[in-house]
Design a protein around this motif. Structure first.
Motif, PDB file in Angstrom:
ATOM      1  N   GLN A  85      -0.086   0.210   4.828  1.00  0.00           N
ATOM      2  CA  GLN A  85      -1.416   0.165   5.887  1.00  0.00           C
ATOM      3  C   GLN A  85      -2.551   0.266   4.627  1.00  0.00           C
ATOM      4  O   GLN A  85      -2.616   0.691   3.473  1.00  0.00           O
ATOM      5  N   GLN A 141      -4.883  -7.607   6.278  1.00  0.00           N
ATOM      6  CA  GLN A 141      -3.420  -7.480   6.354  1.00  0.00           C
ATOM      7  C   GLN A 141      -2.691  -8.574   6.369  1.00  0.00           C
ATOM      8  O   GLN A 141      -1.552  -8.450   5.640  1.00  0.00           O
ATOM      9  N   GLU A 160       4.277   1.203   7.790  1.00  0.00           N
ATOM     10  CA  GLU A 160       3.189   1.177   8.912  1.00  0.00           C
ATOM     11  C   GLU A 160       2.267   0.050   8.719  1.00  0.00           C
ATOM     12  O   GLU A 160       0.863   0.061   8.526  1.00  0.00           O
TER      13      GLU A 160
END
Ligand code: ADP
Ligand code: ADP
Length: 226
Positions: A85, A141, A160
């Motif tokens: 993350q 991301q 995550e």
């Protein structure tokens, strides 16, 4: 043989916390496995024993039959993509430079490869010259995933990876990774605290509680309430 084998892996941190407690399991090549459980159940610790960000106190981890403690950690990590993350993109480098970084460490400077990776994570080439600050969270991301895939690893570890993403972005990035996993027989091990997220992408779900794997199941069995 399995892509990853955990053999009675235990991790005791310096303060005495037993984060992972004698876990044994095998992950099949080309499979998408989710490690699910409450915060603190040991998921991240177990994941990080694979790329040796965590060294087990006892037991061992094998990749393709080879003990990960043999050889240099950097050589191991070149064969393993790692996504977490808020992945640390370098803010002063462009998107293309961030993605190309692992290739440069390999002595490659391959623009076609950067373009192909942008395509894989469904980002337009027009973003290549932007910096991370000029992207949305979802786009950042995607860049993190592209960078993790740059050296064409056989194994992708994700911790995550979708935590900060909106549901639509989350689903399309998840689908892109599933496609890759199927097409290239990429082995994916993903940590999440969110069972719904695990059910979306994974073919196998491992549930962790207090350092142990307490269930080893499939989405179909979970949905059927077995
Ligand atoms: P999860 O990923 O399921 O949230 P973690 O593997 O991060 O679980 O943590 C498992 C347990 O180990 C928790 O009790 C956590 O507080 C502890 N822990 C994690 N990292 C460390 C560390 N570096 N030092 C001491 N304890 C740690
Ligand atoms: P430098 O000036 O430090 O060489 P560049 O930005 O020219 O950095 O290139 C860094 C990496 O990104 C190289 O692998 C290059 O091929 C790639 N690259 C640069 N611009 C693009 C672009 N618009 N699309 C795809 N790849 C690019």
């Amino acid at each position: 043989g399995p892509a990853i084998a955990f053999e009675r892996v235990t991790k005791r941190y310096a303060d005495g916390t037993i984060a992972v407690d004698a876990v044994s399991l095998a992950v099949e090549p080309g499979s998408f496995v989710a490690l699910v459980g409450a915060s603190g159940s040991g998921k991240s610790t177990l994941l990080k024993t694979v790329n040796r960000l965590v060294v087990p106190s006892e037991g061992r981890v094998l990749i393709d039959g080879v003990d990960v403690s043999e050889g240099a950690a950097w050589q191991l990590r070149r064969r393993i993509g790692y996504v977490f993350q808020n992945i640390g993109l370098f803010p002063h480098l462009t998107v293309a430079q961030n993605i190309a970084l692992p290739l440069r460490l390999d002595g490659r400077n391959d623009r076609a490869r950067v373009d192909a990776l942008l395509d894989t994570v469904e980002l337009p080439d027009s973003l290549a010259s932007r910096t991370p600050a000029e992207l949305s969270g979802g786009q950042r991301q995607r860049v993190g995933v592209a960078r993790a895939l740059a050296t064409d690893p056989g194994l992708l570890l994700m911790d995550e990876p979708f935590g900060a993403l909106d549901p639509v972005t989350r689903e399309s990035l998840g689908q892109a990774i599933v496609r890759l996993q199927r097409e290239r027989r990429l082995t994916v091990l993903m940590v999440t605290h969110d069972m719904a997220e695990a059910l979306l992408d994974a073919a196998r779900v491992l549930v962790m509680e207090r350092g142990r794997v307490v269930a080893d199941t499939t989405p179909a069995a979970l949905i059927a309430g077995e």
